[in-house]
Design an enzyme around this catalytic site. Structure first.
Site, PDB file in Angstrom:
ATOM      1  N   GLU A 176      50.510  62.794  73.831  1.00 24.79           N
ATOM      2  CA  GLU A 176      49.408  62.364  72.973  1.00 24.79           C
ATOM      3  C   GLU A 176      48.472  61.459  73.764  1.00 24.79           C
ATOM      4  O   GLU A 176      48.791  60.304  74.011  1.00 24.79           O
ATOM      5  CB  GLU A 176      49.968  61.599  71.767  1.00 24.79           C
ATOM      6  CG  GLU A 176      51.058  62.345  71.029  1.00 24.79           C
ATOM      7  CD  GLU A 176      51.975  61.391  70.269  1.00 24.79           C
ATOM      8  OE1 GLU A 176      51.473  60.616  69.439  1.00 24.79           O
ATOM      9  OE2 GLU A 176      53.191  61.405  70.534  1.00 24.79           O
ATOM     10  N   ARG A 233      51.349  52.855  66.542  1.00 22.39           N
ATOM     11  CA  ARG A 233      51.622  51.731  65.639  1.00 22.39           C
ATOM     12  C   ARG A 233      50.635  50.574  65.747  1.00 22.39           C
ATOM     13  O   ARG A 233      50.132  50.283  66.828  1.00 22.39           O
ATOM     14  CB  ARG A 233      53.038  51.203  65.901  1.00 22.39           C
ATOM     15  CG  ARG A 233      54.100  52.217  65.478  1.00 22.39           C
ATOM     16  CD  ARG A 233      55.505  51.830  65.881  1.00 22.39           C
ATOM     17  NE  ARG A 233      56.452  52.844  65.412  1.00 22.39           N
ATOM     18  CZ  ARG A 233      56.668  54.003  66.035  1.00 22.39           C
ATOM     19  NH1 ARG A 233      56.042  54.297  67.156  1.00 22.39           N
ATOM     20  NH2 ARG A 233      57.512  54.883  65.530  1.00 22.39           N
ATOM     21  N   HIS A 240      48.957  65.900  67.947  1.00 21.09           N
ATOM     22  CA  HIS A 240      50.404  65.696  67.855  1.00 21.09           C
ATOM     23  C   HIS A 240      51.232  66.984  67.883  1.00 21.09           C
ATOM     24  O   HIS A 240      52.233  67.103  67.151  1.00 21.09           O
ATOM     25  CB  HIS A 240      50.711  64.893  66.586  1.00 21.09           C
ATOM     26  CG  HIS A 240      51.892  63.987  66.699  1.00 21.09           C
ATOM     27  ND1 HIS A 240      53.186  64.428  66.548  1.00 21.09           N
ATOM     28  CD2 HIS A 240      51.991  62.676  66.965  1.00 21.09           C
ATOM     29  CE1 HIS A 240      54.016  63.413  66.688  1.00 21.09           C
ATOM     30  NE2 HIS A 240      53.306  62.331  66.950  1.00 21.09           N
ATOM     31  N   HIS A 249      50.372  55.987  62.769  1.00 22.75           N
ATOM     32  CA  HIS A 249      49.552  57.210  62.701  1.00 22.75           C
ATOM     33  C   HIS A 249      48.578  57.237  61.518  1.00 22.75           C
ATOM     34  O   HIS A 249      48.457  58.250  60.824  1.00 22.75           O
ATOM     35  CB  HIS A 249      50.458  58.441  62.657  1.00 22.75           C
ATOM     36  CG  HIS A 249      51.213  58.705  63.917  1.00 22.75           C
ATOM     37  ND1 HIS A 249      50.808  58.260  65.160  1.00 22.75           N
ATOM     38  CD2 HIS A 249      52.380  59.396  64.145  1.00 22.75           C
ATOM     39  CE1 HIS A 249      51.675  58.659  66.083  1.00 22.75           C
ATOM     40  NE2 HIS A 249      52.649  59.342  65.502  1.00 22.75           N
TER      41      HIS A 249
HETATM   42  C1  BGC Z   1      55.618  58.340  67.962  1.00 24.20           C
HETATM   43  C2  BGC Z   1      57.029  58.247  67.466  1.00 24.20           C
HETATM   44  C3  BGC Z   1      57.046  58.704  66.030  1.00 24.20           C
HETATM   45  C4  BGC Z   1      56.542  60.113  65.954  1.00 24.20           C
HETATM   46  C5  BGC Z   1      56.464  60.569  64.523  1.00 24.20           C
HETATM   47  C6  BGC Z   1      55.172  59.769  67.844  1.00 24.20           C
HETATM   48  O1  BGC Z   1      53.839  59.862  68.228  1.00 24.20           O
HETATM   49  O2  BGC Z   1      55.497  57.908  69.300  1.00 24.20           O
HETATM   50  O3  BGC Z   1      57.507  56.929  67.580  1.00 24.20           O
HETATM   51  O4  BGC Z   1      58.323  58.623  65.501  1.00 24.20           O
HETATM   52  O5  BGC Z   1      55.273  60.187  66.507  1.00 24.20           O
HETATM   53  O6  BGC Z   1      56.784  61.873  64.381  1.00 24.20           O
END
Ligand code: BGC
Length: 376
Positions: free
Chosen positions: A340, A110, A209, A135
C-alpha cells in the site's frame, strides 16, 4: 402482438448496449465492459467494469468502494490467473471483510486514538480498531458508492471514479472531492491516480488495498513470492501498530528487503508477521520504483512504482481461514500480501513525518503503478 415483439427487440438492444460500454475493438484486445454486479441493501445497483488490454490482462472493478474484484494476469506460458483475493458476489463485500481490493481513505492506516489537532482545534475521528482510527473509519471510502465513468485514454482504457466526502464525515473536517482514475495500459500497467481538493484543511492519505498472490488467489500462502522493497528504514510501531516516531534501519534484520527475499524466508522471526510502513529511499515525489515481486513457478513479476514516501507491506497476518473467497477457496493466514503506497501512518500526530494536511488552495495528487511482466 407485433408491438410486443418490437418492444422486446428494443429492450434486448438497449440491454446489449448497456453491457457493452466500450466493446473490444476487433483484434485489439482492449476495451471496457459494464455489467450489473449486485444491489445494495437499499436497492442501489452496483456495476462491475471489466477493463482489458492487448497484453491479455483483465481487471474487474466495482463502483462500491472502488474495489478491484479480479485481476487476471498471464503467466510465462500465457495462462491467465486471478492474482488478487476477493469474492464472487457483492453480498460479502457489503459485510465486514479485511479491505479486499478497495480504495482506502480519507486516511490510510492508523491515527492514534482517532485524534489529531489542526490549527489549534482537536478533531475526534471514528475509532474502529482497538480505540484507534483505521483506514478512514467505520464507513471509509471502501464502503461508499462511487460515481463511475469509463473512458478511453491514449495508452489504454480507464475508469474514473468520483466521490464527495462531506464535511464531518467520520469526524474529518472539510468537504473533500475525490477522483480516482484506474487505468489499464497496453504496457501492462495497472495505474491508480488519486486527486482530491478540500474547502477546509484536512488530513488526506489515499491508497489501494489489493491482497496479491502471484501464484494465483487462493492457491496457497505467499511465502514463495519474492519481494524487494527499496527502503533502508521503516517506521517502528508499538503493540497497537501505532508509530513511535522512530525510523529504524533494516540492516541485519528480517525487515531488510533491499535485495529480493521470499516473503516466507524470515517471517517467523517477525512477531505477528509483516505489517510495517517502509520509508522509501526515493528522493522527491516523481514516480519511482518502490517494490518488485517475482514468483518463480508462474514467472510473474509485479513492480510497484509510486509518488509516495512510504509503502505498507502487510503479509495478510489477520486472515485466519474464516473467509471463503472466489471459487469457494478458503483464505488462510498469509494467503495474500498488500503493498500500500502511502504517507506514513499517524502522520497528523507526527510533525517530523512528511505532511499529510491538504489545504483549500492545494491539490492532493498521488500515482501508484502496478506493472506486470514475466520472466521467461
Ligand atoms: C493494515 C493492517 C490491517 C489491515 C486490515 C492493513 O493495511 O496494515 O494492520 O489489519 O490493513 O485488513
Amino acid at each position: 402482438m407485433r408491438i410486443i415483439k418490437i418492444f422486446k427487440i428494443i429492450t434486448i438492444i438497449s440491454f446489449l448496449f448497456l453491457l457493452q460500454v466500450f466493446p473490444q475493438g476487433k483484434g485489439s484486445g482492449m476495451g471496457i465492459q459494464r455489467d450489473v454486479f449486485g444491489k445494495t441493501d437499499d436497492d442501489r445497483i452496483i456495476h462491475r467494469y471489466t477493463l482489458s488490454n492487448k497484453g491479455g490482462i483483465i481487471v474487474k472493478i466495482i463502483n462500491y468502494g472502488g474495489i478491484v474484484t479480479e485481476l487476471l494476469v498471464p503467466d510465462r506460458k500465457g495462462n491467465r490467473d486471478d492474482v488478487v483475493l476477493g469474492f464472487d458476489s457483492l453480498k460479502p463485500y457489503l459485510a465486514d471483510h479485511p479491505y479486499f481490493g478497495c480504495i482506502v481513505g480519507r486516511y490510510a492506516n492508523r491515527i492514534a486514538k482517532g485524534k489529531f489537532t489542526l490549527d489549534g482545534k482537536e478533531y475526534k475521528l471514528a475509532t474502529n480498531n482497538d480505540g484507534n482510527h483505521l483506514h478512514g473509519g467505520t464507513k471509509g471510502f471502501d464502503k461508499v458508492i462511487w460515481q463511475a465513468n469509463p473512458i478511453r485514454v491514449e495508452d489504454g482504457v480507464a475508469l474514473v471514479l468520483r466521490y464527495n466526502s462531506k464535511d464531518g464525515e467520520e469526524g474529518y473536517p472539510g468537504n473533500l472531492n475525490v477522483v480516482v482514475i484506474y487505468t489499464l495500459t497496453n504496457e501492462n500497467e495497472f495505474r491508480i491516480e488519486y486527486e482530491a481538493t478540500t474547502d477546509k484543511p484536512t488530513p488526506v492519505n489515499l491508497t489501494h488495498h489489493s491482497y496479491f498472490n502471484l501464484v494465483g488467489a487462493g492457491g496457497g500462502d505467499v511465502f514463495n513470492n519474492e519481494l524487494m522493497i527499496d527502503a533502508d528504514k521503516y517506521t517502528v510501531v508499538d503493540q497497537n501498530l501505532i508509530p513511535t516516531g522512530e525510523l529504524r534501519s533494516v540492516e541485519g534484520i528480517p525487515m531488510d528487503f533491499r535485495t529480493s527475499h521470499p516473503i516466507g524466508g524470515r517471517i517467523k522471526q517477525v512477531e505477528g508477521g509483516y505489517d510495517h510502513n517502509y520509508v522509501l529511499n526515493r528522493k522527491g515525489d516523481s514516480l519511482s520504483l518502490a517494490a518488485r515481486i517475482t514468483e518463480a513457478k508462474s514467472g510473474r513479476i509485479m513492480e510497484v512504482y509510486t509518488t509516495e514516501p512510504g509503502i505498507q507491506f502487510y503479509s495478510g497476518n489477520f486472515l485466519d481461514g474464516t473467509i471463503t473467497g472466489k471459487g469457494g477457496k478458503v483464505y488462510r493466514k498469509h494467503f495474500g500480501f498488500c503493498l500500500e503506497a502511502q504517507h506514513f501512518p499517524d502522520s497528523p500526530n507526527h510533525p517530523e513525518f512528511p505532511p499529510t494536511i491538504l489545504k483549500p488552495n492545494q491539490k492532493y495528487h498521488q500515482v501508484t503503478v502496478y506493472k506486470f511482466s514475466v520472466k521467461k
